[in-house]
Scaffold this active site. Structure first.
Site, mmCIF file in Angstrom:
data_model
loop_
_atom_site.group_PDB
_atom_site.id
_atom_site.type_symbol
_atom_site.label_atom_id
_atom_site.label_comp_id
_atom_site.label_asym_id
_atom_site.label_seq_id
_atom_site.Cartn_x
_atom_site.Cartn_y
_atom_site.Cartn_z
ATOM 1 C CG HIS A 203 -13.240 -17.883 15.260
ATOM 2 N ND1 HIS A 203 -12.735 -19.099 15.622
ATOM 3 C CD2 HIS A 203 -14.424 -17.742 15.901
ATOM 4 C CE1 HIS A 203 -13.578 -19.667 16.472
ATOM 5 N NE2 HIS A 203 -14.606 -18.872 16.659
ATOM 6 N NE ARG A 310 -18.089 -16.540 17.643
ATOM 7 C CZ ARG A 310 -19.014 -16.771 16.705
ATOM 8 N NH1 ARG A 310 -19.700 -15.781 16.191
ATOM 9 N NH2 ARG A 310 -19.224 -18.000 16.282
ATOM 10 N NE ARG A 347 -17.915 -17.793 22.944
ATOM 11 C CZ ARG A 347 -17.691 -18.245 21.723
ATOM 12 N NH1 ARG A 347 -18.233 -19.375 21.328
ATOM 13 N NH2 ARG A 347 -16.943 -17.564 20.888
ATOM 14 C CD GLU A 450 -18.234 -24.364 21.831
ATOM 15 O OE1 GLU A 450 -18.101 -23.734 20.775
ATOM 16 O OE2 GLU A 450 -17.666 -24.048 22.895
ATOM 17 C CG ASP A 474 -15.404 -25.126 18.472
ATOM 18 O OD1 ASP A 474 -14.414 -25.338 17.744
ATOM 19 O OD2 ASP A 474 -15.573 -24.065 19.082
ATOM 20 N NE ARG A 484 -14.250 -23.113 14.142
ATOM 21 C CZ ARG A 484 -14.996 -22.512 15.068
ATOM 22 N NH1 ARG A 484 -15.174 -23.088 16.239
ATOM 23 N NH2 ARG A 484 -15.564 -21.373 14.845
ATOM 24 C CB CYS A 521 -25.060 -19.862 18.971
ATOM 25 S SG CYS A 521 -23.912 -20.766 20.004
#
Ligand code: PEP
Ligand code: MG
Length: 590
Positions: A203, A310, A347, A450, A474, A484, A521
């Site tokens: 992130h 987010r 979300r 995801e 994800d 990740r 996305c």
């Protein structure tokens, strides 16, 4: 001497600037910039800390018992000598006055410089004096911790905005930067950053990309090899970091910097051009945002809505309690109003994994109590474990829907029994609003795909949702079992893996067959290397960082979606889909 090393390129462009190190492995101190007017206050704090330590050391020496070994007194002499050495306190002042660091940061920066000099010494005795220096600095830091900071002076972090102009451009070098701290970057002075850890879709990297700041992560030794104030070039395209570049190299990179600025300006001219393929297919380009204020950049880039807000960034790094219903409502409403009637997909919180609630880094989380944060209580699992909080967020989103087109998106759904709990929570949130006489509008409900489990049981899931959004970041992580955020396995993080592209193609086809909306996305949507592939799969809705919209639009304008579709079976069946796609798609794009 110039050195060069590699990390993972995560955000394109070239940054050139002086290094600011905010992570020192030796000492952990607060880092913030002080305004020039207050530099004197910091210098005075430093001087007082030195005097306090001098008094401490002298009284220790005076009170030594008569039978104490002579070495002890000699050692205290060495500490006193180091304390008064110009190389320590004198040079520390330079970091405060010229570089605007707070006293603690300045002291740790100077310790870093001196410690490296000690490391390079031939003489064993002298080299070992580094430990003495560290002890002296530690004493000074303890003294500084007791001395008050000027009121209103301290900033939460070096990434906080600085209200005075720096002389040279600055680049940030850190062991790690928490995603929420990255948001500060927007208003900070840094023109690029390098971290030792992190993966391509961590992130921290995602937020950097959203801000279009050249960045390299997973550069392992960066914060050890780069010294404060070194000139550094960051090549965010190739993942190259050059420290102390030669004039020729510097000139080359300045040229590239100008080129990429020109390219950006050229692409930005596509802003008002409709996003349509060569064969006339409309392609919806939406924006991913982290804060309501990002809606401005989304509109400027020509986004036709928000495909992913987010919301967890509202919940992170808060000094006090989590945001309540009204605070959330205002944030969502602001985003909705800012988008002027265009749809906004909010979300629900995706807390956990590499997005902890507080400043804890992923490493710290792992060492604390969470064995495997990516597989733990994150996203919808966290929301369902906190039902009161979940309903509160749903109420806030529903209330915002009275101001425009709102869609609710649920992250990381994996079980059908979760779907039932989500629907119950939404029904109860509506009921609570009805009981309270509050207004709200209609909302569509969507699920993120995801987790392979969701992708593989999509027909059942689709019955309960109005749309799906494929979170490729994800989906790749969980399909390939690759963390990740972990640079050690980043070479295995492969969006082209046949299992991954098979799942994505299948999810898109199933959504179409069920007459439900589908978008992507994850980072693949904003990477031009995958535009043709996703168009071939039939995708017509892409959500990405606003800064990526122009280059994706350019690819869309140059592609023939119908022809691309014809090549899809070959690509999906190939051992090496990337090679196959490169060959096959070349003929379908201009
Ligand atoms: C994803 O997983 O692809 C996604 C968009 O969500 P995030 O990156 O926030 O986990
Ligand atoms: Mg995700």
């Amino acid at each position: 001497m110039s050195i060069q090393f590699f990390g993972l390129p995560v955000s394109r462009g070239v940054a050139i600037g002086r290094a600011v190190l905010v992570a020192s492995s030796r000492v952990d101190v607060a880092h913030y910039f002080v305004s020039p007017q207050l530099a004197e206050v910091e210098v005075a704090r430093l001087r007082e800390a030195r005097d306090t330590v001098a008094t401490e050391l002298s009284s220790l020496q005076r009170d030594l018992p008569a039978d104490a070994p002579a070495e002890l007194s000699a050692l205290l002499d060495v500490h006193l000598m180091l304390l008064h050495d110009e190389a320590l306190t004198g040079a520390t002042k330079h970091w405060i006055v010229d570089r605007h660091y707070n006293a603690e940061w300045a002291l740790s920066a100077q310790l870093e410089v001196l410690a490296r000099q000690f490391d390079e010494m031939e003489d064993d005795y002298l080299r070992e004096r580094k430990a003495d220096l560290e002890q002296v600095v530690e004493r000074m830091l303890r003294a500084l911790a007791r001395s008050p900071v000027a009121a209103g002076h301290a900033q939460p972090s070096a990434l906080a905005p600085r209200d005075f102009a720096g002389e040279d451009p600055l680049v940030l070098v850190a062991n790690d930067v928490a995603p929420a701290d990255m948001l500060q970057f927007k208003r900070s002075v840094f023109t690029g950053f390098i971290t030792d850890v992190g993966g391509r879709t961590s992130h921290t990297a995602i937020v950097a990309r959203s801000m279009d700041i050249p960045a390299v992560v997973g550069a392992r030794e960066a914060s050890r090899l780069i010294r404060p104030d070194d000139w550094v070039v960051i090549d965010g395209e190739a993942g190259i970091v050059i420290v102390d570049p030669s004039p020729i190299v510097l000139e080359e990179y300045r040229f590239r910097q100008r080129q990429s600025e020109l390219e950006r300006a050229r692409l930005n001219r596509l802003r008002h051009t409709p996003s349509v393929t060569l064969d006339g297919q409309n392609v919806e380009l939406l924006a991913n945002i982290e804060q309501p204020g990002d809606a401005v950049a989304a509109l400027e880039a020509g986004a036709v809505g928000v495909g992913l807000f987010r919301s967890e960034f509202l919940f992170m790094n808060r000094e006090s309690a989590l945001p309540g219903e009204d605070e959330q409502f205002e944030a969502y409403r602001d985003a909705v109003l800012a988008m002027r009637g265009l749809p906004v997909t909010i979300r629900t919180v995706d807390i956990g994994a590499d997005k902890p609630l507080d400043r804890m880094s992923v490493q710290e989380l792992r060492h604390e109590h969470v064995l495997n944060p990516a597989l733990g209580l994150r996203a919808i699992r966290w929301s369902l474990a906190e039902p009161g909080m979940f309903r509160q967020q749903l109420r806030a989103i529903l209330r915002a829907s009275a101001f425009g087109r709102v869609r609710i998106l649920i992250p990381m759904v994996a079980h059908l029994k979760e779907v039932k709990l989500i629907l119950d929570a939404l029904a109860r949130a509506r009921q609570q609003l009805d009981d309270a006489g509050r207004t709200y509008g209609p909302v569509e409900l969507g699920a993120m795909v995801e987790v392979p489990a969701a992708a593989l049981s999509l027909p059942q899931f689709l019955r309960h949702f109005d749309f799906i959004a494929i979170g490729t970041n994800d989906l790749i992580q969980y399909t390939l079992a690759i963390d990740r955020a972990d640079d050690a396995v980043s070479h295995l993080y492969d969006p082209w893996h046949p299992a991954v592209i098979g799942l994505i193609a299948n999810a898109i086809a199933l959504a179409h067959a069920a007459g439900k909306g589908v978008s992507v996305c994850g980072e693949m949507a904003g990477d031009p290397a995958f535009t043709d592939l996703l168009l071939a799969m039939g995708l017509r809705s892409f959500s990405m960082h606003p800064a990526q919209i122009p280059s994706i639009k350019q690819r869309v304008l140059r592609s023939d979606a119908r022809r691309l579709f014809g090549f899809l079976p070959r690509v999906l069946a190939a051992d090496n889909p990337q090679a196959e796609a490169t060959m096959a798609f070349a003929a379908s794009s201009r």
